[in-house]
Design a protein around this motif. Structure first.
Motif, mmCIF file in Angstrom:
data_model
loop_
_atom_site.group_PDB
_atom_site.id
_atom_site.type_symbol
_atom_site.label_atom_id
_atom_site.label_comp_id
_atom_site.label_asym_id
_atom_site.label_seq_id
_atom_site.Cartn_x
_atom_site.Cartn_y
_atom_site.Cartn_z
ATOM 1 N N TYR A 7 -16.844 35.726 -14.534
ATOM 2 C CA TYR A 7 -18.054 34.791 -14.834
ATOM 3 C C TYR A 7 -19.269 35.623 -15.354
ATOM 4 O O TYR A 7 -19.479 36.842 -14.793
ATOM 5 N N PRO A 8 -20.009 34.821 -16.027
ATOM 6 C CA PRO A 8 -21.056 35.902 -16.733
ATOM 7 C C PRO A 8 -22.297 35.946 -15.573
ATOM 8 O O PRO A 8 -22.278 35.135 -14.726
ATOM 9 N N ASN A 9 -23.209 36.777 -15.889
ATOM 10 C CA ASN A 9 -24.113 36.916 -15.008
ATOM 11 C C ASN A 9 -25.431 36.187 -15.297
ATOM 12 O O ASN A 9 -26.004 36.714 -16.286
ATOM 13 N N THR A 10 -25.812 35.106 -14.584
ATOM 14 C CA THR A 10 -26.723 34.161 -15.301
ATOM 15 C C THR A 10 -28.029 34.223 -14.691
ATOM 16 O O THR A 10 -29.216 33.909 -15.100
ATOM 17 N N GLY A 11 -28.030 34.979 -13.344
ATOM 18 C CA GLY A 11 -29.542 34.950 -12.719
ATOM 19 C C GLY A 11 -30.086 33.743 -12.216
ATOM 20 O O GLY A 11 -29.103 32.636 -12.262
ATOM 21 N N GLN A 65 -32.190 30.190 -12.769
ATOM 22 C CA GLN A 65 -32.254 29.339 -13.557
ATOM 23 C C GLN A 65 -33.631 28.526 -13.577
ATOM 24 O O GLN A 65 -34.110 28.322 -12.422
#
Length: 50
Positions: free
Chosen positions: A30-34, A36
């Motif tokens: 999964y991408p590191n989205t941080g 929102q």
């Protein structure tokens, strides 16, 4: 006798691989989205007109 030892070896390998998969490190990609940002309207509570 040789067939039994092959069967035991395959069974042991199957169980070992399952245990490694369960208890090993996660392989999620999964991408590191941080965090929102919020871009919506705040909720306005309405009073009931009965």
């Amino acid at each position: 006798m040789r067939a039994i030892s092959k069967l035991l070896a395959r069974l042991t390998q199957y169980i070992t691989e399952a245990a490694i998969r369960i208890f090993g490190p996660s392989d999620d990609a999964y991408p590191n989205t941080g965090v929102q940002p919020f871009s919506g309207d705040p909720y306005k509570e309405r009073t009931a007109n009965w």
